[in-house]
Motif scaffolding. Structure first.
Motif, PDB file in Angstrom:
ATOM      1  N   THR A   1     -88.652 -19.614 -88.050  1.00 53.48           N
ATOM      2  CA  THR A   1     -88.755 -18.270 -87.494  1.00 53.48           C
ATOM      3  C   THR A   1     -87.353 -17.724 -87.220  1.00 53.48           C
ATOM      4  OG1 THR A   1     -88.827 -19.041 -85.206  1.00 53.48           O
ATOM      5  CG2 THR A   1     -90.922 -18.931 -86.400  1.00 53.48           C
ATOM      6  N   GLN A   2     -87.289 -16.431 -86.900  1.00 50.98           N
ATOM      7  CA  GLN A   2     -85.997 -15.797 -86.617  1.00 50.98           C
ATOM      8  C   GLN A   2     -85.333 -16.448 -85.408  1.00 50.98           C
ATOM      9  OE1 GLN A   2     -84.538 -13.712 -88.569  1.00 50.98           O
ATOM     10  NE2 GLN A   2     -82.719 -13.445 -87.297  1.00 50.98           N
ATOM     11  N   LYS A   3     -86.117 -16.774 -84.358  1.00 47.87           N
ATOM     12  CA  LYS A   3     -85.560 -17.424 -83.171  1.00 47.87           C
ATOM     13  C   LYS A   3     -85.008 -18.802 -83.507  1.00 47.87           C
ATOM     14  CE  LYS A   3     -88.122 -15.150 -79.452  1.00 47.87           C
ATOM     15  NZ  LYS A   3     -89.048 -15.330 -78.303  1.00 47.87           N
TER      16      LYS A   3
ATOM     17  N   ARG B   1     -83.909 -19.778 -86.427  1.00 52.17           N
ATOM     18  CA  ARG B   1     -82.693 -19.610 -87.215  1.00 52.17           C
ATOM     19  C   ARG B   1     -81.506 -19.236 -86.326  1.00 52.17           C
ATOM     20  NH1 ARG B   1     -82.341 -19.449 -92.375  1.00 52.17           N
ATOM     21  NH2 ARG B   1     -80.847 -17.719 -92.457  1.00 52.17           N
ATOM     22  N   LEU B   2     -81.740 -18.392 -85.325  1.00 53.40           N
ATOM     23  CA  LEU B   2     -80.666 -18.052 -84.387  1.00 53.40           C
ATOM     24  C   LEU B   2     -80.207 -19.284 -83.622  1.00 53.40           C
ATOM     25  CD1 LEU B   2     -81.931 -14.628 -82.948  1.00 53.40           C
ATOM     26  CD2 LEU B   2     -79.968 -15.009 -84.450  1.00 53.40           C
TER      27      LEU B   2
ATOM     28  N   TYR C   1     -83.266 -25.856 -89.342  1.00 52.46           N
ATOM     29  CA  TYR C   1     -83.600 -24.436 -89.391  1.00 52.46           C
ATOM     30  C   TYR C   1     -82.764 -23.650 -90.400  1.00 52.46           C
ATOM     31  CZ  TYR C   1     -85.187 -26.236 -84.918  1.00 52.46           C
ATOM     32  OH  TYR C   1     -85.759 -27.018 -83.949  1.00 52.46           O
TER      33      TYR C   1
END
Length: 313
Positions: free
Chosen positions: A3-5, A7-8, A248
């Motif tokens: 997810t974007q979180k 990956r961050l 990730y």
């Protein structure tokens, strides 16, 4: 698919871990310049201590059964031994040897030619197609390395030839380390893989230079603090955060985002150790950093997914 979180989180882990790597290189240079500590001894001690600490942490957690369970998987056991010797020990020794014969800034920048080696490997194995960004990245890497090592004067190297050789070998070791660890980390987790990798590398190095073979005289508080920083931050946390990010991020992304390391190494070398950096050297360093970003922009989502699948096999 992360997810974007997630990956961050991966971006944060690789950037901070790489910064610890960069700072630890400068600390190692300071240690070599102010004490009789050898490259071989430092590599042995940092791998043994960090490996033991990681495995102790894993043994106290939910994944404690896997600490010994990984050795029951014959394929994973062989991969782990190869990773420990060729990957972990390879990265550690070549990098510190380059610093010992030169300086942390140049050694770190040479090591970060690894993305180009990864790119060439993927091209040669036909896991990726040659694109304009590949050509541009290769041109920036070659030009940047030339300026970094010569400061614009081909007859005068800025560091010793031996430092250059070790630096290029460290780039190869980092490329192997990044690609080879991906499947192991996915199956067994980064902490377990990194812990055994460090311990295996440290035991292997002990046959060459035992950890007890060190001069006790001349040790200072500064030297002890330096070793502690290198072991805890530059090895334990740095490697764990880097491999954790691979859950990730794709291996190419992790390698490229690790450009925080040369930035931290160059900045700390100049500001703390007073390492001189000529105008052409600065331009060369900038070329290498731009090269990392250029290569990171070349992938489409579909090709990235295919790349990850190929590497994991």
């Amino acid at each position: 698919m992360a997810t974007q979180k997630q990956r961050l989180y991966g971006f944060f882990m690789v950037i901070v871990g790489a910064a610890f790597w960069g700072l630890s290189g400068t600390v190692a240079q300071h240690l070599f310049e102010t004490s009789d500590v050898s490259v071989e001894w430092l590599v042995t001690v940092r791998l043994l201590l960090s490996g033991l600490l990681v495995l102790i942490i894993v043994s106290a957690g939910k994944n404690r059964r896997a600490v010994w369970g990984i050795w029951k998987d014959k394929k994973a056991a062989v991969q782990l031994i190869v990773f420990g010797i060729a990957g972990m020990l390879g990265v550690q020794y070549t990098f510190l040897a380059s610093i010992g014969n030169g300086n942390a800034a140049v050694a770190t920048l040479l090591q970060y030619l690894a993305p180009v080696l990864i790119m060439l490997y993927l091209l040669l194995t036909r896991k990726n197609s040659f694109q304009f960004f590949d050509f541009l990245g290769l041109l920036l890497a070659l030009g940047g390395t030339f300026l970094l090592l010569t400061n614009g004067n081909i007859s005068n190297l800025t560091v010793s030839p031996l430092s250059v050789v070790w630096g290029i070998l460290s780039a190869g070791a980092l490329a192997f380390y990044t690609l080879y660890s991906s499947s192991l980390v996915k199956t067994w987790g980064s902490a377990l893989v990194i812990g055994w990798g460090m311990l295996i590398g440290g035991v292997g190095m002990s046959f060459i230079h035992p950890p007890w073979a060190v001069q006790a005289e001349g040790w200072t508080v500064s030297g002890i603090v330096s070793v502690a920083f290198i072991v805890i931050f530059g090895t334990l946390l740095g490697f764990c955060m880097y491999l954790e990010s691979l859950k990730y991020l794709f291996p190419q992304e992790a390698s490229m985002l690790g450009c925080t390391e040369p930035v931290a190494a160059v900045a700390s070398s100049i500001l703390w150790l007073g390492v001189s950096f000529g105008l052409f050297q600065a331009a060369g360093a900038a070329c290498i950093l731009v090269m990392i970003f250029v290569l990171s922009q070349k992938k489409s989502a579909g090709k990235t997914a295919a790349l990850k699948n190929n590497i994991q096999r």
